[in-house]
Enzyme design. Structure first.
Site, PDB file in Angstrom:
ATOM      1  N   GLY A  16       0.767  -1.240   0.000  1.00  0.00           N
ATOM      2  CA  GLY A  16       0.000   0.000   0.000  1.00  0.00           C
ATOM      3  C   GLY A  16       0.796   1.287   0.000  1.00  0.00           C
ATOM      4  O   GLY A  16       0.300   2.316   0.462  1.00  0.00           O
ATOM      5  N   ILE A  97      -7.439 -10.066 -11.101  1.00  0.00           N
ATOM      6  CA  ILE A  97      -7.887  -9.724 -12.457  1.00  0.00           C
ATOM      7  C   ILE A  97      -9.364  -9.323 -12.392  1.00  0.00           C
ATOM      8  O   ILE A  97     -10.163  -9.943 -11.687  1.00  0.00           O
ATOM      9  CB  ILE A  97      -7.723 -10.954 -13.391  1.00  0.00           C
ATOM     10  CG1 ILE A  97      -6.256 -11.378 -13.490  1.00  0.00           C
ATOM     11  CG2 ILE A  97      -8.337 -10.705 -14.761  1.00  0.00           C
ATOM     12  CD1 ILE A  97      -5.364 -10.421 -14.253  1.00  0.00           C
ATOM     13  N   LEU A  98      -9.716  -8.299 -13.135  1.00  0.00           N
ATOM     14  CA  LEU A  98     -11.123  -7.898 -13.246  1.00  0.00           C
ATOM     15  C   LEU A  98     -11.576  -8.181 -14.683  1.00  0.00           C
ATOM     16  O   LEU A  98     -10.890  -7.798 -15.635  1.00  0.00           O
ATOM     17  CB  LEU A  98     -11.274  -6.416 -12.914  1.00  0.00           C
ATOM     18  CG  LEU A  98     -10.943  -6.050 -11.453  1.00  0.00           C
ATOM     19  CD1 LEU A  98     -10.873  -4.543 -11.278  1.00  0.00           C
ATOM     20  CD2 LEU A  98     -11.966  -6.666 -10.494  1.00  0.00           C
ATOM     21  N   HIS A 114       1.068   1.173 -13.251  1.00  0.00           N
ATOM     22  CA  HIS A 114       1.920   0.041 -13.666  1.00  0.00           C
ATOM     23  C   HIS A 114       3.392   0.499 -13.627  1.00  0.00           C
ATOM     24  O   HIS A 114       3.710   1.579 -14.117  1.00  0.00           O
ATOM     25  CB  HIS A 114       1.534  -0.416 -15.079  1.00  0.00           C
ATOM     26  CG  HIS A 114       2.341  -1.581 -15.528  1.00  0.00           C
ATOM     27  ND1 HIS A 114       2.101  -2.858 -15.074  1.00  0.00           N
ATOM     28  CD2 HIS A 114       3.434  -1.665 -16.326  1.00  0.00           C
ATOM     29  CE1 HIS A 114       3.000  -3.677 -15.597  1.00  0.00           C
ATOM     30  NE2 HIS A 114       3.816  -2.965 -16.358  1.00  0.00           N
ATOM     31  N   GLU A 152     -10.638  -3.959 -20.805  1.00  0.00           N
ATOM     32  CA  GLU A 152     -10.583  -5.422 -20.726  1.00  0.00           C
ATOM     33  C   GLU A 152      -9.204  -5.992 -21.069  1.00  0.00           C
ATOM     34  O   GLU A 152      -8.933  -7.154 -20.819  1.00  0.00           O
ATOM     35  CB  GLU A 152     -11.677  -6.040 -21.607  1.00  0.00           C
ATOM     36  CG  GLU A 152     -11.511  -5.885 -23.108  1.00  0.00           C
ATOM     37  CD  GLU A 152     -11.792  -4.477 -23.636  1.00  0.00           C
ATOM     38  OE1 GLU A 152     -12.155  -3.581 -22.849  1.00  0.00           O
ATOM     39  OE2 GLU A 152     -11.629  -4.293 -24.861  1.00  0.00           O
TER      40      GLU A 152
HETATM   41  C1  GRF Z   1       3.446  -1.077  -7.441  1.00  0.00           C
HETATM   42  O1  GRF Z   1       4.694  -1.311  -8.022  1.00  0.00           O
HETATM   43  C2  GRF Z   1       2.428  -0.806  -8.510  1.00  0.00           C
HETATM   44  O2  GRF Z   1       2.955  -0.159  -9.628  1.00  0.00           O
HETATM   45  C3  GRF Z   1       1.998  -2.178  -8.890  1.00  0.00           C
HETATM   46  O3  GRF Z   1       2.015  -2.912  -7.686  1.00  0.00           O
HETATM   47  C4  GRF Z   1       2.903  -2.308  -6.747  1.00  0.00           C
HETATM   48  C5  GRF Z   1       2.116  -2.001  -5.518  1.00  0.00           C
HETATM   49  O4  GRF Z   1       2.863  -1.515  -4.451  1.00  0.00           O
HETATM   50  N1  GRF Z   1       0.762  -2.162  -9.613  1.00  0.00           N
HETATM   51  P1  GRF Z   1       2.151  -0.891  -3.172  1.00  0.00           P
HETATM   52  O5  GRF Z   1       1.209  -1.930  -2.617  1.00  0.00           O
HETATM   53  O6  GRF Z   1       1.423   0.352  -3.602  1.00  0.00           O
HETATM   54  O7  GRF Z   1       3.266  -0.603  -2.221  1.00  0.00           O
END
Ligand code: GRF
Length: 206
Positions: A16, A97-98, A114, A152
């Protein structure tokens, strides 16, 4: 100007830190056109839930295994979002996955962060350290992070914001992951969420 803020739900699975960046931005007023109303986790052990509780944000845990099917899992999430009248869903390290059935109900209402410059190192199977491992394997000199709308196609929705980060010669997947988070993810996620919330609230005023 209307006082109405967009109602945000953040979906998480793990540590988080991106949620924390959103909470920080909200506290500092950088995120002011929307407000986090709810944090949903698909993992009861996610530290993100503690972060939400510390910030006084209501949480819900929705576990697919307990519900028995993808359809029931998504229905439970939808019901929670509807009850809270959520305008914008932010996937911040949400590892489930959604399906298209879910994403098509919220066009331009779901964002994802991402940890690469899409279209590099993205799509099915590219999450967590794997993304950075592949970037190092390929020998790219620049990587980064991308915030995009969710549709999607995994990591395939419209790109909203990107930030580049240089790769260092002695980087490991772990050092690169940390730097991408600190220099890119934690900056562009709050900025993109504010940008979209502004658009949503302007639309409500019109
Ligand atoms: C991050 O690298 C984000 O880009 C990816 O998952 C990771 C989550 O990290 N989708 P956190 O739980 O926010 O620390």
């Amino acid at each position: 100007m209307s006082e109405k803020k967009a109602r945000i739900a953040v979906l998480v699975s793990g540590g988080g830190t991106n949620l924390q960046a959103l909470i920080g931005a909200q506290n500092r007023g950088l995120l002011h056109s929307g407000e986090i109303q709810l944090v949903i986790s698909n993992n009861a052990g996610a530290y993100a839930l503690e972060r939400a509780k510390k910030a006084g944000i209501p949480t819900r845990t929705i576990v697919k295994k307990e519900l028995g099917s993808q359809a029931a899992f998504e229905a439970a999430i939808r019901e929670t979002l509807e009850k809270q009248e959520i305008d914008l869903v932010v996937l911040a390290g949400f590892l489930a996955i959604l399906s298209e059935d879910f994403t098509s109900r919220y066009p331009k209402r779901i964002l994802n962060i991402h940890p690469s410059l899409i279209p590099s190192f993205c799509g099915a199977g590219y999450y967590g350290l794997r993304v950075h491992e592949e970037a190092l394997k390929k020998g790219v000199k620049v990587t980064g992070a991308t915030v995009h709308y969710v549709n999607e196609i995994p990591d395939g929705g419209e790109i909203l914001m990107q930030k580049a980060v240089s790769v260092r010669e002695n980087d490991t997947p772990e050092t690169l992951q940390k730097r991408v988070m600190r220099l890119a993810e934690w900056k562009i996620l709050p900025a993109a969420v504010e940008m979209v919330c502004q658009k949503l609230t302007e639309r409500n005023e019109a």
